[in-house]
Scaffold this motif. Structure first.
Motif, PDB file in Angstrom:
ATOM      1  N   VAL A   1     -27.115  15.033 -39.990  1.00  0.00           N
ATOM      2  CA  VAL A   1     -26.921  13.927 -39.056  1.00  0.00           C
ATOM      3  C   VAL A   1     -28.233  13.593 -38.355  1.00  0.00           C
ATOM      4  O   VAL A   1     -28.677  12.458 -38.315  1.00  0.00           O
ATOM      5  CB  VAL A   1     -25.838  14.266 -38.013  1.00  0.00           C
ATOM      6  N   GLY A   2     -28.892  14.610 -37.787  1.00  0.00           N
ATOM      7  CA  GLY A   2     -30.113  14.394 -37.009  1.00  0.00           C
ATOM      8  C   GLY A   2     -31.326  14.058 -37.849  1.00  0.00           C
ATOM      9  O   GLY A   2     -32.251  13.402 -37.378  1.00  0.00           O
ATOM     10  N   GLY A   3     -31.358  14.518 -39.106  1.00  0.00           N
ATOM     11  CA  GLY A   3     -32.481  14.209 -39.982  1.00  0.00           C
ATOM     12  C   GLY A   3     -33.765  14.902 -39.565  1.00  0.00           C
ATOM     13  O   GLY A   3     -33.763  16.040 -39.098  1.00  0.00           O
ATOM     14  N   VAL A   4     -34.875  14.202 -39.731  1.00  0.00           N
ATOM     15  CA  VAL A   4     -36.194  14.740 -39.371  1.00  0.00           C
ATOM     16  C   VAL A   4     -36.397  14.530 -37.874  1.00  0.00           C
ATOM     17  O   VAL A   4     -36.598  13.410 -37.420  1.00  0.00           O
ATOM     18  CB  VAL A   4     -37.318  14.058 -40.178  1.00  0.00           C
ATOM     19  N   GLN A   5     -36.338  15.616 -37.118  1.00  0.00           N
ATOM     20  CA  GLN A   5     -36.465  15.573 -35.666  1.00  0.00           C
ATOM     21  C   GLN A   5     -37.848  16.079 -35.254  1.00  0.00           C
ATOM     22  O   GLN A   5     -38.597  16.597 -36.087  1.00  0.00           O
ATOM     23  CB  GLN A   5     -35.341  16.409 -35.054  1.00  0.00           C
ATOM     24  N   PRO A   6     -38.236  15.915 -33.966  1.00  0.00           N
ATOM     25  CA  PRO A   6     -39.617  16.240 -33.569  1.00  0.00           C
ATOM     26  C   PRO A   6     -40.079  17.638 -33.951  1.00  0.00           C
ATOM     27  O   PRO A   6     -41.172  17.808 -34.488  1.00  0.00           O
ATOM     28  CB  PRO A   6     -39.583  16.053 -32.050  1.00  0.00           C
ATOM     29  N   GLN A   7     -39.257  18.650 -33.691  1.00  0.00           N
ATOM     30  CA  GLN A   7     -39.695  20.003 -34.028  1.00  0.00           C
ATOM     31  C   GLN A   7     -39.705  20.222 -35.542  1.00  0.00           C
ATOM     32  O   GLN A   7     -40.453  21.055 -36.047  1.00  0.00           O
ATOM     33  CB  GLN A   7     -38.806  21.037 -33.330  1.00  0.00           C
ATOM     34  N   SER A   8     -38.896  19.426 -36.271  1.00  0.00           N
ATOM     35  CA  SER A   8     -38.965  19.469 -37.739  1.00  0.00           C
ATOM     36  C   SER A   8     -40.376  19.092 -38.188  1.00  0.00           C
ATOM     37  O   SER A   8     -40.955  19.714 -39.078  1.00  0.00           O
ATOM     38  CB  SER A   8     -37.979  18.489 -38.378  1.00  0.00           C
ATOM     39  N   GLU A   9     -40.924  18.048 -37.566  1.00  0.00           N
ATOM     40  CA  GLU A   9     -42.272  17.599 -37.911  1.00  0.00           C
ATOM     41  C   GLU A   9     -43.297  18.657 -37.552  1.00  0.00           C
ATOM     42  O   GLU A   9     -44.238  18.920 -38.310  1.00  0.00           O
ATOM     43  CB  GLU A   9     -42.583  16.280 -37.205  1.00  0.00           C
TER      44      GLU A   9
ATOM     45  N   ASN B   1     -28.680  20.537 -44.203  1.00  0.00           N
ATOM     46  CA  ASN B   1     -27.515  21.294 -43.757  1.00  0.00           C
ATOM     47  C   ASN B   1     -26.519  20.390 -43.026  1.00  0.00           C
ATOM     48  O   ASN B   1     -26.801  19.219 -42.762  1.00  0.00           O
ATOM     49  CB  ASN B   1     -28.025  22.422 -42.834  1.00  0.00           C
ATOM     50  N   LYS B   2     -25.400  20.950 -42.698  1.00  0.00           N
ATOM     51  CA  LYS B   2     -24.362  20.274 -41.889  1.00  0.00           C
ATOM     52  C   LYS B   2     -23.869  18.982 -42.547  1.00  0.00           C
ATOM     53  O   LYS B   2     -23.544  18.007 -41.861  1.00  0.00           O
ATOM     54  CB  LYS B   2     -24.880  19.991 -40.472  1.00  0.00           C
ATOM     55  N   MET B   3     -23.791  18.991 -43.878  1.00  0.00           N
ATOM     56  CA  MET B   3     -23.275  17.814 -44.567  1.00  0.00           C
ATOM     57  C   MET B   3     -21.774  17.648 -44.368  1.00  0.00           C
ATOM     58  O   MET B   3     -21.195  16.648 -44.787  1.00  0.00           O
ATOM     59  CB  MET B   3     -23.600  17.897 -46.061  1.00  0.00           C
ATOM     60  N   ASP B   4     -21.134  18.610 -43.710  1.00  0.00           N
ATOM     61  CA  ASP B   4     -19.711  18.489 -43.391  1.00  0.00           C
ATOM     62  C   ASP B   4     -19.474  17.763 -42.073  1.00  0.00           C
ATOM     63  O   ASP B   4     -18.329  17.465 -41.727  1.00  0.00           O
ATOM     64  CB  ASP B   4     -19.080  19.885 -43.320  1.00  0.00           C
ATOM     65  N   ARG B   5     -20.552  17.482 -41.321  1.00  0.00           N
ATOM     66  CA  ARG B   5     -20.384  16.850 -40.009  1.00  0.00           C
ATOM     67  C   ARG B   5     -20.204  15.343 -40.135  1.00  0.00           C
ATOM     68  O   ARG B   5     -20.727  14.715 -41.063  1.00  0.00           O
ATOM     69  CB  ARG B   5     -21.607  17.126 -39.121  1.00  0.00           C
ATOM     70  N   GLN B   6     -19.499  14.772 -39.163  1.00  0.00           N
ATOM     71  CA  GLN B   6     -19.310  13.324 -39.141  1.00  0.00           C
ATOM     72  C   GLN B   6     -20.660  12.645 -38.945  1.00  0.00           C
ATOM     73  O   GLN B   6     -21.441  13.012 -38.077  1.00  0.00           O
ATOM     74  CB  GLN B   6     -18.356  12.931 -38.008  1.00  0.00           C
ATOM     75  N   GLY B   7     -20.934  11.645 -39.762  1.00  0.00           N
ATOM     76  CA  GLY B   7     -22.194  10.912 -39.664  1.00  0.00           C
ATOM     77  C   GLY B   7     -23.299  11.468 -40.548  1.00  0.00           C
ATOM     78  O   GLY B   7     -24.411  10.930 -40.561  1.00  0.00           O
ATOM     79  N   ALA B   8     -23.019  12.543 -41.286  1.00  0.00           N
ATOM     80  CA  ALA B   8     -24.038  13.119 -42.174  1.00  0.00           C
ATOM     81  C   ALA B   8     -24.369  12.129 -43.292  1.00  0.00           C
ATOM     82  O   ALA B   8     -23.478  11.497 -43.864  1.00  0.00           O
ATOM     83  CB  ALA B   8     -23.548  14.437 -42.762  1.00  0.00           C
ATOM     84  N   ASP B   9     -25.661  12.000 -43.586  1.00  0.00           N
ATOM     85  CA  ASP B   9     -26.115  11.025 -44.589  1.00  0.00           C
ATOM     86  C   ASP B   9     -27.266  11.648 -45.371  1.00  0.00           C
ATOM     87  O   ASP B   9     -28.413  11.650 -44.925  1.00  0.00           O
ATOM     88  CB  ASP B   9     -26.555   9.730 -43.908  1.00  0.00           C
ATOM     89  N   PHE B  10     -26.974  12.181 -46.551  1.00  0.00           N
ATOM     90  CA  PHE B  10     -27.956  12.893 -47.358  1.00  0.00           C
ATOM     91  C   PHE B  10     -29.111  11.982 -47.768  1.00  0.00           C
ATOM     92  O   PHE B  10     -30.289  12.341 -47.628  1.00  0.00           O
ATOM     93  CB  PHE B  10     -27.267  13.484 -48.587  1.00  0.00           C
ATOM     94  N   ALA B  11     -28.805  10.798 -48.282  1.00  0.00           N
ATOM     95  CA  ALA B  11     -29.847   9.891 -48.775  1.00  0.00           C
ATOM     96  C   ALA B  11     -30.796   9.481 -47.654  1.00  0.00           C
ATOM     97  O   ALA B  11     -32.015   9.376 -47.860  1.00  0.00           O
ATOM     98  CB  ALA B  11     -29.207   8.660 -49.411  1.00  0.00           C
TER      99      ALA B  11
END
Length: 690
Positions: A124-132, A150-160
């Protein structure tokens, strides 16, 4: 099957790294479970995970210290799936790292000694600041990566969307090899692009999944994804390029081997989707770790060492029973218990005590540790983080990890005056363990000042003082680690002349100052001609300038981004000495800086808030009151991601504020962004008491 401990090709030194709350600790727990290292999975919210074992970590529900968790993984032969190492046991030295920016040093020193990493991203969150931040750290040490969304089971998850962010925000050549089968509540497994099969999650299966033919509705998508994967690799890999140009089919085994080659070379990032919490995709991820990430000998930076023995100390901890433990990565040769080891930084030799393989808070004794492996060593009193361990007659110094400077300070004193000496001892031990934690005494007030990476960092330090050392403390309000610089050029000519009978002191130093770009530090240049300052006094002049630059004229903060040019001077045959030139140079710098329109710089943080849309307005209004510059608002289903730059001084107490404004439903993270000039209206707030 027992692991052949002499075969370094079967070792994988792997870090699990990501933004806070992306699921690193949960993923580590699931890997240990499927590897048989633990018999039941703990939960972060229950406070019973293997790697978050300290009381503070359990209470706060976050990882504070990186934790080692070695295990053995044997790839299973599964009909329909190709594996490069089927049936071969491998040792995985896994290090679970913190995601909070205040503990980024733990990630830094772990990535310095690891050979590969699993970068975890929230679906859901994607690439976040600490990810960078973590990604750039891995880039700095050339660490090959596998990306796990991860967390592809959460509402709003978008793999692409997350895959596209990996490419756009991180510049990663990232392509899926295992797609999530479904999303949100419909997530049921993975789609293997390389082998063109579906992996349905099944708790009864030893592998954690059963292999099925591709569903009809997936045939076209998998064909497209596999073609794009082959085309991406054809641009990098000669073997794939030859098959692609000739229009030949690419066998799964050949494709998998090419992914491995290019991942180890750092030119390719395989992407895997799943859900650690739901046990979806975990065992396939570990197979990918073994197949795609390097063994120690395959990492480029370990191949140039030409001495019999070399190792790097990357972490120091104090254990209640084992005492001071130095974590060591062996790069060359074999470390034997009782070996005599040189510390080239100090020029001192020490004999190592016991060798321990550490599993979270458990320790197993070893007789020796081979190249490529990681262990903890007792008995090394003077080795610190970043020190090289080598032999006395074959000296080498390995590159140490780099650590950021602290940004927050506070005054601290014991609640009971009788604990003063215990506090000093405890602070010394904590600074020995943590290279981003500093302790000093204020020159004017005599107060003990502690500095760290943020409010949470210093809060954890105080909790450690109480829980681990039995010292209760009283703390003053946190101070910001400001800097000072100049905005125009200036010059000063200072003459130091003292005569009190006998030999006196004489030195004249003329210098100029000019501003530099942010991040340049202090640059000292020698432009003296004609020997007006003898060369043997130039070292003292430079020391005087460096000492004076520690405290600027406005707030007593370090001076940065200034070029100092020494242009002229004078000396006396009898009365000139090092001390005179050091003092004259320091005073000349102070005079020049006062004339160069000095300003105070404050640290500015990049802040990302994840909020529901109904609370977006309240959060934005609060950020504006904190002098924020809103850079971007990214809508993700029913959530919004707000990216802003906010002065650090305005962020104290923000955890409580955002919780109150969102009724506990919003979260935020922040990482250092830059230093910027403090507006006159708030300068007094920052320089108060300095």
């Amino acid at each position: 099957m027992k692991l052949n401990t002499t075969d370094t090709g079967r070792i994988r030194n792997i870090g699990i790294a990501a933004h806070i709350d992306a699921g690193k600790t949960t993923l580590t727990e699931r890997i240990l479970f499927y590897a048989g290292a633990i018999h039941a999975c703990g939960d972060v919210h229950e406070g019973n995970t293997t790697t978050d074992f300290s009381d503070i970590e359990k209470d706060k529900g976050i990882t504070i210290s990186s934790a080692a968790a070695p295990c053995t993984w044997t790839q299973r032969s599964v009909e329909g799936l190709t594996r490069l190492h089927a049936g071969q046991p491998h040792r995985l030295n896994i290090i679970d790292t913190p995601g909070h920016v205040d503990f980024t040093a733990e990630v830094e020193r772990s990535l310095r000694v690891l050979d590969g990493a699993v970068a975890v991203f929230c679906g859901v969150g994607g690439v976040q600041p600490q990810s960078e931040t973590v990604w750039r750290q891995a880039d700095r040490y050339r660490v090959p990566r596998v990306a796990f969304i991860n967390k592809m089971d959460r509402q709003g998850a978008d793999f692409a969307r997350v895959v596209n962010e990996l490419r756009a925000k991180l510049g990663a050549n990232a392509w899926p090899v295992l797609l999530p089968w479904g999303a949100e509540s419909a997530l049921c497994g993975q789609i293997d692009i390389i082998d063109e099969h579906a992996l349905r999650t099944n708790a009864e299966s030893p592998a954690g999944f059963i292999v099925e033919d591709l569903p009809v509705e997936w045939l076209s998508a998998v064909e497209t994804a596999r073609r794009e994967l082959i085309e991406a690799l054809a641009n990098l890999d000669d073997e794939i390029a030859a098959l692609w140009i000739e229009g030949q089919p690419v066998p799964a085994q050949v494709l998998r081997a090419a992914v491995r080659r290019q991942t180890i070379a750092g030119r390719f990032v395989p992407v895997i989707g799943g859900s650690a919490y739901k046990h979806i995709g975990v065992s396939a991820l570990v197979d990918a770790i073994v197949d795609f990430l390097p063994a120690p000998a395959e990492v480029q930076r370990t191949q140039a060492i030409e001495v019999p023995f070399a190792a790097l100390a990357f972490k120091v901890v104090r254990h209640p029973q084992a005492g001071r433990l130095v974590y060591v990565r062996v790069y060359q040769g074999t470390l034997q218990k009782g070996a005599s080891l040189l510390n080239p930084r100090l020029g001192k030799t020490e004999r190592c005590g016991r060798l321990l393989r550490v599993f979270a808070d458990r320790r197993d004794e070893l007789e020796s540790v081979q190249a490529g492996d990681i262990c903890a060593v007792t008995g090394l009193r003077d080795f610190s983080t970043g020190d090289t361990l080598c032999l006395e007659d074959h000296v080498i110094m390995l590159e140490p990890p780099l650590f950021p400077e602290p940004v927050v300070s506070m005054a601290i004193e014991p609640a009971k005056s009788a604990d003063q000496s215990r506090l000093a001892t405890a602070l010394g031990r904590l600074s020995d363990e943590d290279p981003t934690f500093r302790v000093r005494t204020h020159e004017e007030t005599g107060q003990c000042l502690i500095s760290g990476m943020g409010e949470l960092h210093l809060e954890v330090i105080r909790e450690k003082l109480l829980r681990e050392h039995g010292v209760e403390t009283i703390a003053g309000a946190p101070e910001i680690a400001c800097r000072e610089t100049i905005t125009q050029a200036a010059e000063a000519d200072h003459l130091l002349k003292k005569q009190n009978g006998g030999s006196g002191m004489y030195a004249r130093v003329k210098l100029t100052v000019e501003p530099l770009e942010r991040g340049s530090g202090i640059v000292i240049e020698d432009a003296v001609v004609g020997g007006t300052i003898p060369s043997h006094f130039m070292g003292a002049v430079r020391r005087g300038i460096a000492e004076a630059a520690v405290a600027g004229p406005l707030a007593g903060s370090p001076l940065v981004d200034v070029r100092v040019r020494i242009v002229d001077g004078a000396f006396h045959a009898k009365d000139s000495n090092d001390q005179a030139f050091r003092m004259a140079a320091g005073e000349a710098l102070r005079e020049a800086v006062r004339q160069a329109a000095p300003v105070v710089l404050e640290p500015v943080m990049q802040v990302e808030c994840a909020v529901s849309e109904e609370h977006q307005g309240d959060i934005l209004g609060d950020l504006n009151r904190r002098r924020a510059r809103v850079m971007n608002i990214d809508h993700r289903g029913t959530e919004a991601g707000i990216l802003a730059e906010v002065p650090l001084v305005e962020m104290f107490g923000y955890a409580g504020a955002i919780r109150s404004l969102s009724r506990g439903r919003a979260s935020y993270s922040m990482v250092p962004a830059s230093y910027e000039v403090v507006p006159e209206s708030v300068k007094a707030k920052l320089v108060k008491g300095k």
